[in-house]
Design a protein around this motif. Structure first.
Motif: not given
Length: 481
Positions: A288-294, A355-356, A416-436
């Motif tokens: 949640l902390s990472l989500y709010l910041q990123l 992100d919406t 963290v592993a699930f989030a990275a696999y789903a794209g949260a650590e690719d530093m893509g768009s806010p939508g991709d991060l939120a999805h991860g």
């Protein structure tokens, strides 16, 4: 003031000292997290060593908690608490003066050693001083509230202190508290809690400590290396060492952990629920902390402040509601209900990670999950220590806190592993991060649901009597322990 722990006022002051000590040991884990970038810049620490400023502390705690609990049973809880606070306070002071990365990491590891002595000793003092079931329930509820506020306060205080006074004060802030605790220890802590007869099982301790250390190290590697040789080898080594520990304990004349204690349905069920519950709740703070910041680009301090409502919910559920509900519900029912509420809250939180959707919509799910966790925590903590003979309260407390640490480590690694696999650590768009992050929190829903299912293993007890159990009282079987 009487030193035997009797009397409402002396016991309240005693509980305040013990909870404050527990608070600073928890604070010292999360408070350093925020300061890591400043520490790296000031001491020129490379990216491979920097995580060990945090991990050395957590690894030492997780590996040594059971050992620390046994030391408290054998050599006196007050003595071990005092020694732990002395180590913790001194190394906190020295760590703040660090000019060398290796020295800082070494001091952080020794801080963890001190905390691993303090925590089981403090918890076992609470459970032996508060012998009345309802008073013990209230005391453990307050202990759970401290657990929530300590971790959250670290994120908030860490940001404030680092920005205003500098990272060294993040380490020094706990020193005065340690000093006051040392002064009050001989005054408030009961003199009746004397050392037990027996000797320390050193081979068993070595197997347990190295096995737990390897397990936590391997789980931590999953966060950065995934399921690779680098992470799996420590886990396999841990499995071998811990199996060897069980085999040794079955043959030891005076085992580190009495096998009849591990054979207790109360102890086993409480620790299983603790692993699942903490595997679900601990990663929620991080994600949640990472989500709010990123995703929503809030500051570190603001992200920490936004976690406060969930922490308040844990504190309220554990310290206020649970002791009252235990007069109406069985401990099993409260564990199952609490973890079910936690799962529903996690589901609501997962659905809000988009992100919406405004960040404020994360609050209801986080609060509900925290409330459920707080309710369940007090109930399973009672189950884990309530029927244990006084002479084994230290080791029982060590087991319970170890299951919390291991559960949190497992949950964070998986999340963290699930989030990275789903794209949260690719530093893509806010939508991709939120999805991860949303996928990772859906995983936490499953872990919380598993905790509710495991709650069914808790022995039945009489409604309105938190100290009752359908199991034969362990005190009556003390001769076999």
């Amino acid at each position: 003031m009487r030193s035997d722990g009797s009397g409402s006022r002396s016991r309240s002051l005693l509980l305040a000292v013990l909870c404050t000590a527990q608070f600073v040991t928890l604070l010292d884990f999360s408070i350093v997290t925020v300061a890591l970038p400043e520490i790296a810049l000031d001491l020129n620490i490379d990216s491979t060593l920097l995580p060990w400023v945090l991990n050395a502390y957590g690894l030492a705690i997780a590996a040594l908690l059971v050992f620390g609990g046994r030391l408290a049973d054998l050599f006196g809880r007050r003595e071990i608490f005092f020694a732990g606070m002395a180590i913790f306070g001194l190394t906190s002071l020295l760590a703040g003066f660090a000019q060398d990365p290796a020295f800082l990491v070494a001091m952080r590891a020794l801080q963890g050693v001190g905390a691993a002595l303090v925590t089981p000793a403090a918890l076992s003092i609470v459970t032996t001083v508060y012998t009345d079931p309802r008073e013990r329930g209230r005391a453990l509820g307050i202990w759970g509230a401290v657990l929530a506020t300590g971790l959250t306060a670290g994120l908030v205080f860490g940001a404030v202190i680092t920005q205003t006074l500098g990272w060294r004060w993040v380490l020094w802030v706990t020193v005065p508290v340690a000093f006051v605790a040392l002064v009050l220890t001989p005054i408030l802590l009961p003199t009746s809690l004397r050392r037990q007869s027996g000797r320390l099982d050193l081979p068993g301790a070595a197997l347990a400590v190295t096995g737990l250390a390897a397990l936590v190290l391997g789980i931590g590697q999953i966060e950065t290396a995934g399921l690779s040789t680098r992470s799996l080898l420590p886990v396999l080594a841990a499995a071998v060492l811990l199996v060897g520990y069980v085999v040794w304990e079955r043959r030891a004349a005076q085992p580190l952990t009495p096998l009849s204690l591990l054979g207790s349905r109360s102890v086993v069920s409480a620790n299983l629920v603790s692993v699942a519950g903490n595997a679900a709740m601990a990663p929620a703070w991080v994600l949640l902390s990472l989500y709010l910041q990123l995703v929503h680009e809030v500051s570190v301090l603001a992200a920490g402040m936004l976690l406060v409502p969930a922490a308040v919910a844990i504190a309220g559920g554990s310290g206020v509601l649970a002791p009252r509900l235990l007069r109406l519900l069985s401990r099993r029912a409260l564990v199952v209900a609490g973890m079910s509420i936690c799962a529903v809250g996690m589901l609501a939180l997962a659905l809000s990670l988009d992100d919406t959707i405004p960040w404020a919509w994360t609050l209801p799910g986080g609060i509900l999950a925290g409330l459920g966790y707080g309710l369940a925590f007090t109930a399973w903590a009672l189950v884990g220590v309530d029927r244990i003979p006084e002479r084994h309260q230290g080791i029982a407390s060590g087991l319970l806190v170890t299951s919390q640490e291991v559960g949190a480590a497992i949950g964070i690694a998986l999340a963290v592993a699930f989030a990275a696999y789903a794209g949260a650590e690719d530093m893509g768009s806010p939508g991709d991060l939120a999805h991860g992050y949303r996928i990772a929190v859906f995983g936490l829903v499953v872990l919380a649901a598993i905790g509710a299912i495991l709650g069914r293993l808790v022995p039945r007890d009489d409604v309105g009597d938190p100290g009752a159990s359908a199991e034969a009282p362990m005190e009556a079987r003390a001769s076999t322990l």
